[in-house]
Scaffold this active site. Structure first.
Site, short mmCIF file in Angstrom:
data_model
loop_
_atom_site.label_atom_id
_atom_site.label_comp_id
_atom_site.label_asym_id
_atom_site.label_seq_id
_atom_site.Cartn_x
_atom_site.Cartn_y
_atom_site.Cartn_z
N HIS A 1 1.84 8.42 2.43
CA HIS A 1 1.22 8.22 3.74
C HIS A 1 2.21 8.73 4.78
O HIS A 1 3.14 8.03 5.17
CB HIS A 1 0.91 6.74 3.96
CG HIS A 1 0.14 6.46 5.21
ND1 HIS A 1 -0.37 5.21 5.50
CD2 HIS A 1 -0.22 7.24 6.26
CE1 HIS A 1 -1.00 5.24 6.66
NE2 HIS A 1 -0.92 6.47 7.14
N LEU B 1 2.39 6.28 -5.96
CA LEU B 1 3.36 6.22 -4.87
C LEU B 1 2.71 6.05 -3.50
O LEU B 1 3.40 5.85 -2.50
CB LEU B 1 4.24 7.48 -4.87
CG LEU B 1 5.06 7.73 -6.15
CD1 LEU B 1 5.92 8.98 -5.99
CD2 LEU B 1 5.92 6.52 -6.50
N LYS B 2 1.40 6.17 -3.44
CA LYS B 2 0.64 5.89 -2.20
C LYS B 2 1.23 6.62 -0.98
O LYS B 2 1.57 6.00 0.03
CB LYS B 2 0.58 4.39 -1.92
CG LYS B 2 -0.03 3.55 -3.03
CD LYS B 2 -0.04 2.07 -2.63
CE LYS B 2 -0.63 1.20 -3.72
NZ LYS B 2 0.30 1.03 -4.87
N THR C 1 4.38 17.01 5.41
CA THR C 1 5.33 16.28 4.56
C THR C 1 4.66 15.88 3.25
O THR C 1 5.25 16.01 2.17
CB THR C 1 5.85 15.04 5.29
OG1 THR C 1 6.57 15.45 6.46
CG2 THR C 1 6.77 14.21 4.40
N GLN D 1 -2.62 -10.95 -5.90
CA GLN D 1 -3.81 -10.19 -5.55
C GLN D 1 -4.99 -11.13 -5.34
O GLN D 1 -5.10 -12.16 -6.00
CB GLN D 1 -4.13 -9.15 -6.63
CG GLN D 1 -3.09 -8.03 -6.68
CD GLN D 1 -3.31 -7.09 -7.84
OE1 GLN D 1 -3.59 -7.53 -8.94
NE2 GLN D 1 -3.19 -5.80 -7.60
N ILE E 1 2.91 12.51 7.67
CA ILE E 1 2.25 13.62 8.34
C ILE E 1 1.81 14.64 7.29
O ILE E 1 2.41 14.73 6.21
CB ILE E 1 3.15 14.26 9.42
CG1 ILE E 1 4.41 14.86 8.78
CG2 ILE E 1 3.50 13.25 10.50
CD1 ILE E 1 5.25 15.66 9.77
#
Length: 233
Positions: free
Chosen positions: A62, A59-60, A67, A191, A64
């Site tokens: 990113h 889920l990567k 959170t 990619q 604060i």
């Protein structure tokens, strides 16, 4: 045997079920990404775990630090085996992510935590012009990798092309999880920094993620066994 991680790039559980039926009775390592997780919710993880497959939940995160910590507490309770964050979120965010997993896992084993360095769809030119990063792509990846280790994470997501340099910098036990893996007969698609399973093994990846080469193959089992063979020679 070090199994390749199969990217389950599907939208519905029905598609996943049809695909996994090809491997009845076998325990696989699979990746559940944004598309599948957001379409189905946490129940998709439970259903796949019931079939005794190891899950990398991609889920990567990113955001604060607090959170991300709260999110990781919840994700750890799903019983997944590995999760990830973006290293660009910073050292504190990564430390909080690890703490969240430890809290969520309780007395159990916490999931492995790795960080994305630069996406395999990112070229050096794009990184320098769009992210305004003046370093080389390798320098950026190594910087993020070092930051990840300082934060106490288990490794990084990286192209196989950077894996050996990361090993030399951060040690043999530091995970180098490589997406963008294709069999020689397949196109690279969206990619850019892609390699074959054999090359990834030779140049230092510890784990590989393979999607279309297996999931879109006419014979997924045959394709999987070919990847497995190249990866474990």
């Amino acid at each position: 045997m070090n199994k390749p991680i199969i990217a389950l790039d599907f939208q519905t559980y029905e598609e996943v079920e049809t695909f996994l039926a090809n491997f009845s009775g076998e325990s696989l390592s699979v990746k559940v990404g944004m598309e599948l997780f957001y379409s189905n919710g946490p129940i998709i993880v439970e259903k796949i775990k019931q079939q005794n497959h190891a899950i990398f939940l991609d889920l990567k995160l990113h955001d604060i630090p607090n959170t991300v910590k709260s999110a990781m507490i919840s994700l750890a309770k799903l019983g997944v085996d590995m999760v990830n964050v973006h290293a660009a979120g910073g050292k504190k965010m990564m430390e909080f992510a690890r703490e969240g997993l430890e809290i969520g896992a309780g007395s159990g084993k916490r999931p492995k935590l790795i960080a994305v360095t630069q996406l395999t769809s990112t070229s050096e030119a794009a990184m320098q012009t769009e992210q305004i990063v003046k370093a080389s792509l390798l320098e950026s990846v190594l910087h993020y990798s070092d930051l990840t280790k300082q934060a106490g994470l288990d490794g990084v997501v990286c192209s196989a092309l950077e894996a050996e340099e990361i090993r030399l910098q951060n040690g043999e036990d530091f995970l180098r999880v490589t997406p963008g893996i294709r069999l020689l007969s397949d196109a690279a698609n969206d990619q850019i920094r892609v390699v074959t399973p054999e090359k990834a093994r030779v140049i230092g990846s510890t784990n590989i993620v393979v999607g279309r080469s297996i999931t879109r193959a006419n014979d997924p089992v045959k394709a999987y066994n070919q990847v497995l063979k190249e990866w474990n020679v």
